[in-house]
Design an enzyme around this catalytic site. Structure first.
Site, PDB file in Angstrom:
ATOM      1  N   LYS A 223       6.979   0.366  -0.801  1.00  0.00           N
ATOM      2  CA  LYS A 223       5.914  -0.544  -1.320  1.00  0.00           C
ATOM      3  C   LYS A 223       5.184   0.254  -2.372  1.00  0.00           C
ATOM      4  O   LYS A 223       4.704  -0.307  -3.320  1.00  0.00           O
ATOM      5  CB  LYS A 223       5.107  -1.047  -0.139  1.00  0.00           C
ATOM      6  CG  LYS A 223       5.768  -1.959   0.763  1.00  0.00           C
ATOM      7  CD  LYS A 223       4.811  -2.497   1.708  1.00  0.00           C
ATOM      8  CE  LYS A 223       4.553  -1.235   2.930  1.00  0.00           C
ATOM      9  NZ  LYS A 223       5.693  -0.846   3.734  1.00  0.00           N
TER      10      LYS A 223
ATOM     11  N   ASP B 170       8.249   1.301   5.171  1.00  0.00           N
ATOM     12  CA  ASP B 170       8.777   2.229   4.491  1.00  0.00           C
ATOM     13  C   ASP B 170      10.244   1.698   3.502  1.00  0.00           C
ATOM     14  O   ASP B 170      11.008   2.240   3.446  1.00  0.00           O
ATOM     15  CB  ASP B 170       9.624   3.382   5.327  1.00  0.00           C
ATOM     16  CG  ASP B 170       8.519   3.929   6.382  1.00  0.00           C
ATOM     17  OD1 ASP B 170       7.629   4.094   5.845  1.00  0.00           O
ATOM     18  OD2 ASP B 170       9.170   4.121   7.706  1.00  0.00           O
TER      19      ASP B 170
ATOM     20  N   GLY C 200       2.275   5.546   5.372  1.00  0.00           N
ATOM     21  CA  GLY C 200       3.053   6.655   4.313  1.00  0.00           C
ATOM     22  C   GLY C 200       2.959   6.153   3.123  1.00  0.00           C
ATOM     23  O   GLY C 200       3.953   5.147   2.855  1.00  0.00           O
ATOM     24  N   HIS C 201       2.450   6.670   1.805  1.00  0.00           N
ATOM     25  CA  HIS C 201       2.824   5.968   0.690  1.00  0.00           C
ATOM     26  C   HIS C 201       3.342   7.178  -0.367  1.00  0.00           C
ATOM     27  O   HIS C 201       2.285   7.791  -0.421  1.00  0.00           O
ATOM     28  CB  HIS C 201       1.448   5.013   0.123  1.00  0.00           C
ATOM     29  CG  HIS C 201       0.969   3.740   0.549  1.00  0.00           C
ATOM     30  ND1 HIS C 201       0.661   2.875   0.026  1.00  0.00           N
ATOM     31  CD2 HIS C 201       1.179   3.732   2.090  1.00  0.00           C
ATOM     32  CE1 HIS C 201       0.337   1.928   0.925  1.00  0.00           C
ATOM     33  NE2 HIS C 201       0.803   2.405   2.253  1.00  0.00           N
TER      34      HIS C 201
ATOM     35  N   GLN D 185       2.907  -0.709   6.203  1.00  0.00           N
ATOM     36  CA  GLN D 185       4.009  -1.040   7.296  1.00  0.00           C
ATOM     37  C   GLN D 185       4.735  -2.265   6.680  1.00  0.00           C
ATOM     38  O   GLN D 185       5.126  -2.520   5.594  1.00  0.00           O
ATOM     39  CB  GLN D 185       3.228  -1.380   8.737  1.00  0.00           C
ATOM     40  CG  GLN D 185       2.719  -0.238   9.523  1.00  0.00           C
ATOM     41  CD  GLN D 185       1.255   0.374   8.960  1.00  0.00           C
ATOM     42  OE1 GLN D 185       0.499  -0.482   8.703  1.00  0.00           O
ATOM     43  NE2 GLN D 185       1.014   1.457   8.623  1.00  0.00           N
TER      44      GLN D 185
ATOM     45  N   GLY E  13       6.802  13.007   9.574  1.00  0.00           N
ATOM     46  CA  GLY E  13       8.008  13.785   9.253  1.00  0.00           C
ATOM     47  C   GLY E  13       9.186  13.412  10.103  1.00  0.00           C
ATOM     48  O   GLY E  13      10.118  14.132  10.155  1.00  0.00           O
TER      49      GLY E  13
END
Ligand code: IMP
Length: 454
Positions: A15, A12, A39-40, A227, A324
Site C-alpha cells: 500500500k 503487506d 509497516g509501510h 493492514q 522482521g
C-alpha cells in the site's frame, strides 16, 4: 476529491508504494486506523524509508494526518519524525485529538495475553505494539485520548482511574510482576511531556474539521489504509485480526469525513499477486508454513511446498517491516478478493509484486473453495469454516523474468503475455479495472494505467 487505499488481503500488499505513486496529486495523506503495527516501506531512488506510524505521504512533503480511528504511541511518533528530520526531511504530521493513546501498559498486556493464549496454541501473533489493549480501552470507555495529553489535570485523573485496574489485571489475573509501565507517576510525567511537545509543535487537530475544510477548499485527500481486509476486526478472520477497521468504511469513522464523501471518491484495492500472512490463522492456499507460526492450522499446506514458499519469500523480501518475522506464503486467494471487493467497493485495483512470480513454470490461484461438498466463491464468515476450505486451484503458465524497468517505461503491453493473462483474469473475477501494476519496489517500477485523482 478523495482516494482511499485499502489492502484487499492480509496486509503487506504494498500500500505504501501505491500511496507514494498516486500521492503526488494529494495535498493531505490520512491514516484512519491502526497504530505502529503497520509497516509501510517507501522507496525513493536509493533511499528506503520504513515507517510504522507516520503516514507514507509525509516522506513527500504532504501533510500527514493520524485520524481519530488511530491509536498513537507518542514515542514511536517522535522517533519516526526525528529520524526523518535527521535524513533532511521536514515531516508535517497532525494528530486527531480524538485518537487514542498507547501506553506502556498496553504493550505489556499485549505480550502478557499472547503468552497466556500460547498455552493453548491460541495466540494471534500480534506485533506486540499494544494495539488490541488500547482499542479495548477505547471501546471500554476508559481510554486516554490525544486531546487529554494536552491537559495535565485530565491526564492525571484518567491515569489514576485506569492504571490500578491494569496493574491488578497483570498481577492478580495473570500473575506477573509489574514495573514502571504500570506506575501512575512515571507515566504521568512521561506523557505530560509528550503533550507539551505536541502543543509546542502545534500538532493536534480536530481531524473532521481539518479535513472537511480542506475538502471544501477543493484539496485532494488520500486515505491510507493499514493492514488489510482479512485482518479487519469486523470483516476479517476473527479472532486472527487486528483490532480496527482497515476496510473502506473505516476511512469515514476513523477521520470524521462522511461516508458519502469517502464513497464518492475512488477506493483502490491493493492486491499482491500472491498471498502472505504474518501471525496465526488459516490460509487455505498456503504453500508452506513457517514452523511454529500457525498454531491450530499447522496442517494446512505446511511443508508441502516449503521450497517454493521460501523462493517467493526471499525474492519478494517477505519479512515483516515492523517485527522482521518471516511471512507465510500462499497462492492468490480469489474468494478472498471477491469478499474484499464487496466489502470495500473497489473502483480500481493496483496489483503488486508481479515481478516476484517471474521465472516460475506455473502460477496457481485458488479460484474457489470446496467446503462440505459445496463450491464457495467468497470466504465463509466463520474462521473455523474458512480453515476447512479446500481451494480449487487454477493454473496459469508462468512468465519470464524481464527487464522490469523497461516494462514500467513501456506500459501494459510490455508486460509478458502470460502475466497479462493472469492480471486480466483477476480483474475479470473482481469486476474491477486495473489502475496500476507493480513490477518492482520503487514507485517508478509501476505500470500506470489510470490515476484516480485525474
Ligand atoms: P496487532 O495489530 O499487533 O494486534 O496484530 C494482530 C494481527 O494483525 C496479527 O496477526 C498481526 O500479524 C497482524 N498485523 C498487524 N499489523 C500488520 C501489518 O501491517 N501487516 C500484516 N499483518 C499485520
Amino acid at each position: 476529491m478523495t482516494v482511499t487505499i485499502v489492502g484487499s488481503q492480509l496486509g503487506d500488499e504494498g500500500k505504501g508504494g501505491v500511496v507514494d505513486l498516486y500521492g503526488d496529486a494529494a495535498d493531505v495523506v490520512v491514516r484512519y486506523q491502526g497504530g505502529d503495527n503497520a509497516g509501510h516501506t517507501v522507496v525513493e531512488g536509493d533511499e528506503e524509508y520504513k515507517l510504522s506510524l507516520v503516514p507514507s505521504g509525509a516522506v513527500r512533503d504532504k501533510v500527514g494526518v493520524l485520524g481519530n480511528g488511530c491509536v498513537v504511541n507518542p514515542e514511536t511518533l517522535f522517533d519516526e519524525m526525528d529520524a526523518l528530520r535527521e535524513r533532511g526531511l521536514d515531516p508535517d504530521v497532525r494528530l486527531a485529538r480524538r485518537a487514542h493513546v498507547i501506553f506502556p501498559y498496553h504493550r505489556a498486556l499485549d505480550g502478557i495475553e499472547e503468552e497466556a493464549k500460547s498455552d493453548s496454541d491460541a495466540e494471534v501473533g500480534t506485533t506486540g505494539r499494544g494495539i488490541g489493549p488500547t482499542y479495548e480501552d477505547k471501546v471500554g470507555r476508559r481510554g486516554v485520548r490525544v486531546g487529554d495529553l494536552l491537559d495535565p489535570d485530565v491526564l492525571r485523573e484518567k491515569l489514576e482511574y485506569v492504571v490500578p485496574q491494569k496493574r491488578a489485571l497483570a498481577e492478580e489475573v495473570y500473575g506477573v510482576e509489574t514495573g514502571e509501565e504500570f506506575n501512575v507517576d512515571a507515566l504521568y510525567e512521561q506523557y505530560r511531556e509528550y503533550g507539551e511537545r505536541l502543543a509546542a509543535e502545534d500538532m493536534t487537530v480536530d481531524a473532521g474539521d481539518f479535513l472537511g475544510d480542506r475538502i471544501d477548499a477543493g484539496k485532494n485527500v488520500m486515505f491510507e489504509g493499514a493492514q488489510g481486509t482479512v485482518i479487519d476486526i469486523d470483516h476479517g478472520n476473527y479472532p486472527y485480526v487486528t483490532s480496527s477497521n482497515p476496510t473502506a468504511g473505516g476511512a469515514a469513522t476513523g477521520t470524521g469525513v462522511s461516508p458519502g464523501v469517502v464513497g464518492g471518491g475512488e477506493v483502490i484495492g491493493i492486491v499482491k499477486a500472491y498471498l502472505t500472512r504474518v501471525g496465526s490463522g488459516p490460509l487455505p492456499t498456503e504453500l508452506g508454513g513457517v514452523a511454529g507460526d500457525t498454531p491450530g492450522y499447522d496442517e494446512q499446506g505446511e511443508g508441502e511446498n516449503e521450497e517454493l514458499a521460501e523462493y517467493i519469500r526471499e525474492k519478494g523480501g517477505e519479512y515483516g517491516t515492523v517485527t522482521g518475522r518471516p511471512r507465510r506464503v500462499g497462492w492468490l486467494d480469489v474468494p478472498m478478493l471477491r469478499h474484499a471487493a464487496r466489502t470495500n467497493g473497489f473502483t480500481g485495483l493496483a496489483i503488486n509484486h508481479v515481478d516476484v512470480l517471474a521465472g516460475l513454470d506455473e502460477v496457481k490461484v485458488g479460484h474457489s473453495y470446496d467446503l462440505d461438498g459445496e463450491e464457495l466463491f467468497t470466504m465463509p464468515a466463520t474462521t473455523e469454516r474458512w480453515g476447512r476450505c479446500e481451494p480449487n486451484f487454477r493454473s496459469f503458465d508462468g512468465w519470464e523474468d524481464v527487464d522490469w524497468d523497461v516494462v514500467a517505461e513501456q506500459g501494459y503491453d510490455a508486460i509478458p503475455a502470460n502475466a497479462r493473462r493472469y492480471l486480466d483474469y483477476v480483474s475479470e473475477q473482481i469486476d474491477t479495472d486495473i489502475y496500476a501494476v507493480g513490477v518492482g519496489p520503487g514507485r517508478e517500477q509501476t505500470v500506470v494505467l489510470d490515476d484516480p485523482f485525474e
